[in-house]
Design a protein around this motif. Structure first.
Motif, PDB file in Angstrom:
ATOM      1  N   LEU A 287       0.787  -1.295  -0.128  1.00  0.00           N
ATOM      2  CA  LEU A 287       0.201   0.100   0.059  1.00  0.00           C
ATOM      3  C   LEU A 287       0.821   1.100  -0.046  1.00  0.00           C
ATOM      4  CD1 LEU A 287      -2.843  -0.990   2.636  1.00  0.00           C
ATOM      5  CD2 LEU A 287      -2.608  -1.341   0.159  1.00  0.00           C
ATOM      6  N   GLY A 288       0.372   2.216  -0.494  1.00  0.00           N
ATOM      7  CA  GLY A 288       1.203   3.522  -0.665  1.00  0.00           C
ATOM      8  C   GLY A 288       0.779   4.453   0.216  1.00  0.00           C
ATOM      9  N   GLU A 289      -0.133   4.060   1.323  1.00  0.00           N
ATOM     10  CA  GLU A 289      -0.456   4.811   2.461  1.00  0.00           C
ATOM     11  C   GLU A 289      -0.623   4.099   3.657  1.00  0.00           C
ATOM     12  OE1 GLU A 289      -5.342   4.876   1.988  1.00  0.00           O
ATOM     13  OE2 GLU A 289      -4.428   5.970   0.448  1.00  0.00           O
ATOM     14  N   SER A 290      -0.780   4.760   4.935  1.00  0.00           N
ATOM     15  CA  SER A 290      -0.846   4.213   5.987  1.00  0.00           C
ATOM     16  C   SER A 290      -2.340   3.646   6.139  1.00  0.00           C
ATOM     17  CB  SER A 290      -0.617   5.249   7.304  1.00  0.00           C
ATOM     18  OG  SER A 290       0.822   5.705   7.193  1.00  0.00           O
ATOM     19  N   LEU A 291      -2.502   2.721   7.072  1.00  0.00           N
ATOM     20  CA  LEU A 291      -3.641   2.086   7.517  1.00  0.00           C
ATOM     21  C   LEU A 291      -4.328   2.931   8.464  1.00  0.00           C
ATOM     22  CD1 LEU A 291      -2.242  -0.205   6.085  1.00  0.00           C
ATOM     23  CD2 LEU A 291      -3.694  -1.876   7.434  1.00  0.00           C
ATOM     24  N   GLY A 292      -5.708   3.473   8.088  1.00  0.00           N
ATOM     25  CA  GLY A 292      -6.412   4.287   9.147  1.00  0.00           C
ATOM     26  C   GLY A 292      -7.527   3.400   9.599  1.00  0.00           C
ATOM     27  N   VAL A 293      -6.875   2.506  10.374  1.00  0.00           N
ATOM     28  CA  VAL A 293      -8.034   1.387  10.900  1.00  0.00           C
ATOM     29  C   VAL A 293      -8.469   2.027  12.390  1.00  0.00           C
ATOM     30  CG1 VAL A 293      -8.049  -0.657  11.822  1.00  0.00           C
ATOM     31  CG2 VAL A 293      -6.527  -0.469   9.646  1.00  0.00           C
ATOM     32  N   PRO A 294      -9.815   1.638  12.399  1.00  0.00           N
ATOM     33  CA  PRO A 294     -10.605   1.993  13.629  1.00  0.00           C
ATOM     34  C   PRO A 294      -9.968   1.028  14.925  1.00  0.00           C
ATOM     35  CG  PRO A 294     -12.086   1.054  12.376  1.00  0.00           C
ATOM     36  CD  PRO A 294     -10.768   1.318  11.629  1.00  0.00           C
ATOM     37  N   GLY A 295      -9.735   1.691  15.926  1.00  0.00           N
ATOM     38  CA  GLY A 295      -9.106   0.862  17.047  1.00  0.00           C
ATOM     39  C   GLY A 295     -10.205  -0.212  17.790  1.00  0.00           C
ATOM     40  N   TYR A 296     -11.303   0.574  18.129  1.00  0.00           N
ATOM     41  CA  TYR A 296     -12.439  -0.196  19.040  1.00  0.00           C
ATOM     42  C   TYR A 296     -12.741  -1.198  18.709  1.00  0.00           C
ATOM     43  CZ  TYR A 296     -16.573  -0.384  21.739  1.00  0.00           C
ATOM     44  OH  TYR A 296     -17.487  -0.674  22.672  1.00  0.00           O
ATOM     45  N   PRO A 297     -13.193  -1.559  17.350  1.00  0.00           N
ATOM     46  CA  PRO A 297     -13.577  -2.995  16.856  1.00  0.00           C
ATOM     47  C   PRO A 297     -12.598  -4.034  17.119  1.00  0.00           C
ATOM     48  CG  PRO A 297     -13.375  -1.702  15.100  1.00  0.00           C
ATOM     49  CD  PRO A 297     -13.320  -0.597  16.091  1.00  0.00           C
ATOM     50  N   LEU A 298     -11.250  -3.357  16.987  1.00  0.00           N
ATOM     51  CA  LEU A 298     -10.089  -4.526  17.253  1.00  0.00           C
ATOM     52  C   LEU A 298     -10.243  -5.246  18.452  1.00  0.00           C
ATOM     53  CD1 LEU A 298      -6.909  -2.531  15.433  1.00  0.00           C
ATOM     54  CD2 LEU A 298      -8.913  -4.031  14.212  1.00  0.00           C
ATOM     55  N   ASN A 299     -10.513  -4.083  19.591  1.00  0.00           N
ATOM     56  CA  ASN A 299     -10.553  -4.768  20.985  1.00  0.00           C
ATOM     57  C   ASN A 299     -11.709  -5.408  21.336  1.00  0.00           C
ATOM     58  OD1 ASN A 299      -9.086  -1.538  21.185  1.00  0.00           O
ATOM     59  ND2 ASN A 299      -7.934  -3.158  21.928  1.00  0.00           N
ATOM     60  N   VAL A 300     -12.713  -4.962  21.115  1.00  0.00           N
ATOM     61  CA  VAL A 300     -14.020  -5.406  21.542  1.00  0.00           C
ATOM     62  C   VAL A 300     -14.431  -6.602  20.853  1.00  0.00           C
ATOM     63  CG1 VAL A 300     -14.864  -3.209  22.467  1.00  0.00           C
ATOM     64  CG2 VAL A 300     -15.429  -3.829  20.207  1.00  0.00           C
ATOM     65  N   ARG A 301     -13.955  -6.691  19.409  1.00  0.00           N
ATOM     66  CA  ARG A 301     -14.365  -7.966  18.753  1.00  0.00           C
ATOM     67  C   ARG A 301     -13.046  -8.932  18.506  1.00  0.00           C
ATOM     68  NH1 ARG A 301     -16.770  -7.593  14.106  1.00  0.00           N
ATOM     69  NH2 ARG A 301     -16.133  -5.597  13.152  1.00  0.00           N
ATOM     70  N   HIS A 302     -12.048  -8.416  18.940  1.00  0.00           N
ATOM     71  CA  HIS A 302     -10.868  -9.477  18.701  1.00  0.00           C
ATOM     72  C   HIS A 302     -10.428  -9.746  17.464  1.00  0.00           C
ATOM     73  CE1 HIS A 302     -10.965 -11.510  22.916  1.00  0.00           C
ATOM     74  NE2 HIS A 302     -11.107 -10.252  23.098  1.00  0.00           N
ATOM     75  N   ILE A 303     -10.540  -8.624  16.502  1.00  0.00           N
ATOM     76  CA  ILE A 303     -10.120  -8.751  15.212  1.00  0.00           C
ATOM     77  C   ILE A 303      -8.549  -8.303  15.087  1.00  0.00           C
ATOM     78  CG2 ILE A 303     -10.209  -7.466  13.014  1.00  0.00           C
ATOM     79  CD1 ILE A 303     -13.109  -6.577  13.661  1.00  0.00           C
ATOM     80  N   SER A 304      -8.104  -9.198  14.199  1.00  0.00           N
ATOM     81  CA  SER A 304      -6.507  -9.145  14.085  1.00  0.00           C
ATOM     82  C   SER A 304      -6.376  -8.597  12.433  1.00  0.00           C
ATOM     83  CB  SER A 304      -5.878 -10.584  13.886  1.00  0.00           C
ATOM     84  OG  SER A 304      -6.161 -11.010  15.291  1.00  0.00           O
ATOM     85  N   ILE A 305      -5.276  -7.575  12.320  1.00  0.00           N
ATOM     86  CA  ILE A 305      -5.068  -7.348  11.263  1.00  0.00           C
ATOM     87  C   ILE A 305      -3.544  -7.380  10.934  1.00  0.00           C
ATOM     88  CG2 ILE A 305      -4.569  -5.295   9.505  1.00  0.00           C
ATOM     89  CD1 ILE A 305      -7.210  -4.195  10.997  1.00  0.00           C
ATOM     90  N   SER A 306      -2.984  -8.105   9.808  1.00  0.00           N
ATOM     91  CA  SER A 306      -1.639  -8.359   9.482  1.00  0.00           C
ATOM     92  C   SER A 306      -1.195  -8.257   8.113  1.00  0.00           C
ATOM     93  CB  SER A 306      -1.408  -9.875  10.012  1.00  0.00           C
ATOM     94  OG  SER A 306      -2.024 -10.594   9.269  1.00  0.00           O
ATOM     95  N   GLY A 307      -0.094  -8.412   7.896  1.00  0.00           N
ATOM     96  CA  GLY A 307       0.498  -8.496   6.421  1.00  0.00           C
ATOM     97  C   GLY A 307       1.336  -9.637   6.165  1.00  0.00           C
ATOM     98  N   SER A 308       1.425 -10.021   5.070  1.00  0.00           N
ATOM     99  CA  SER A 308       2.088 -11.125   4.371  1.00  0.00           C
ATOM    100  C   SER A 308       2.845 -11.005   3.341  1.00  0.00           C
ATOM    101  CB  SER A 308       1.108 -12.287   4.393  1.00  0.00           C
ATOM    102  OG  SER A 308       1.805 -13.577   3.836  1.00  0.00           O
TER     103      SER A 308
END
Length: 362
Positions: A287-308
């Protein structure tokens, strides 16, 4: 640009042999250029190239999108298929074998990453072009937009019967890039997988997810132009991400999302909303830009974001065998290697459905 063979490295060169390819000096325009390879070691093979795919990474590298070229001229190409024509005494390949070579062509073999099958993280890894060998012999690496290539035997993979050279070439990077995270994240029965971006990476991601027998394979794109193709590739559902009603209908429905697009101004909140509790989003596009990911759902719904990124030796072998067995095929446009500049421009413009592959016989 001259056609003078490269003599800039400290390695022992085989001056009785000349390899010729299509090289860049920092632009998308490629010109014919020749060099002397290193003396072939007992662990290496020499390949007569038949096909080489064009990947976005080739374009980013030669146009200095990821920083200045390490040296110039530079021959790109890291989705290589060809026939073994010379073999070192320690290799198991046979003369005439059709083999594939990806972006990684060497690693130390002794570090914790190499010993656990993650050679792509080896601190002494060597990439197929725009890199330097780290095996103590010195030398620069040149890629597959060429007539021949030398590579360590363990980083060349036999292509199974039934896979043509043109179909196999994109698997060595694009295929591995999507297969590795799908396998690692447990894609298969009981899982609903979304693939964002139905292009060079995504069209293979849909096929692999289908072949892994996922409960649902959801193709996600910003328009409707690829809807019909997505279903032909194996998607069970299609979402036009520009239509709020289709996005809303898929609320928290996916276990895994494979992000393959290089688009800008991404609605990360909307994408995260597609992920179910304990779900995972893996980014495989650069990606040519930073990830503007909302933090709240990552915590309360145990969502994971990664690269590969790509995969190691054993994963590559598994991917090729899986693709051959389950009829996962790259959809390609084949163009002559002699038209390399035109071909790479076409790929850069985003015209192909879905990959451009160079045919070295033309």
């Amino acid at each position: 640009m001259t056609s003078t063979p490269d003599t800039s490295s400290d390695a022992s060169l085989d001056k009785s042999t000349t390899f010729t390819g299509w090289a860049s000096t920092g632009t998308i325009e490629l010109k014919k250029w020749s060099y002397h390879p290193r003396l072939l070691s007992e662990d290496e093979i020499e390949i007569e190239i038949t096909h080489c795919g064009i990947c976005g990474s080739d374009i980013h590298t030669i146009t200095s999108g990821w920083g200045d070229l390490k040296y110039s001229p530079c021959i790109p190409g890291h989705e290589v298929v060809g026939k073994v024509v010379v073999k070192g005494a320690n290799t198991t390949h046979q003369i005439g074998d059709l083999v594939g070579v990806g972006g990684l062509i060497s690693s130390c073999g002794n570090c914790k990453h190499c010993k656990t099958g993650f050679e792509q993280f080896c601190p002494e890894r060597t990439f197929i072009f725009n890199d330097t060998f780290k095996d103590g012999r010195g030398g620069l690496t040149y890629g597959g937009f060429a007539d021949r290539l030398q590579v360590h035997g363990k980083f060349a993979f036999k292509i199974p019967d039934g896979l043509s050279g043109a179909e196999a070439a994109p698997l060595l990077c694009a295929g591995l890039t999507v297969f590795n995270p799908l396998k690692t994240l447990g894609a298969g029965p009981g899982k609903k997988v979304g693939v964002i971006g139905i292009g060079g990476l995504g069209h293979l991601g849909v096929q692999f997810a289908r072949a892994m027998q996922c409960d649902e394979v959801v193709a996600i794109s910003s328009g409707d132009s690829k809807r019909e193709e997505a279903f032909k590739l194996g998607a069970t559902k299609y979402i036009n991400s520009s239509k709020p009603e289709e996005m809303k209908a898929a609320h928290q429905s996916l276990d895994i999302i494979l992000y393959t697009s290089t688009g800008k101004n991404i609605d990360w909140s909307g994408l995260v909303d597609l992920i179910g509790n304990r779900g995972k989003l893996v980014v495989v596009a650069f990606l040519g830009e930073s990830l503007g990911v909302p933090g709240y759902p990552l915590n309360v719904r145990h969502i994971s974001i990664s690269g590969s990124i790509i995969g190691g030796i054993e994963t590559t072998k598994e991917m090729i065998a899986f693709a051959a067995k389950h009829n996962v095929r790259s959809l390609v446009e084949v163009m002559p290697m002699s038209n390399a500049t035109e071909a790479i421009q076409r790929a850069d413009d985003g015209h192909p459905r879905f990959r451009v592959v160079l045919d070295a016989s033309k």
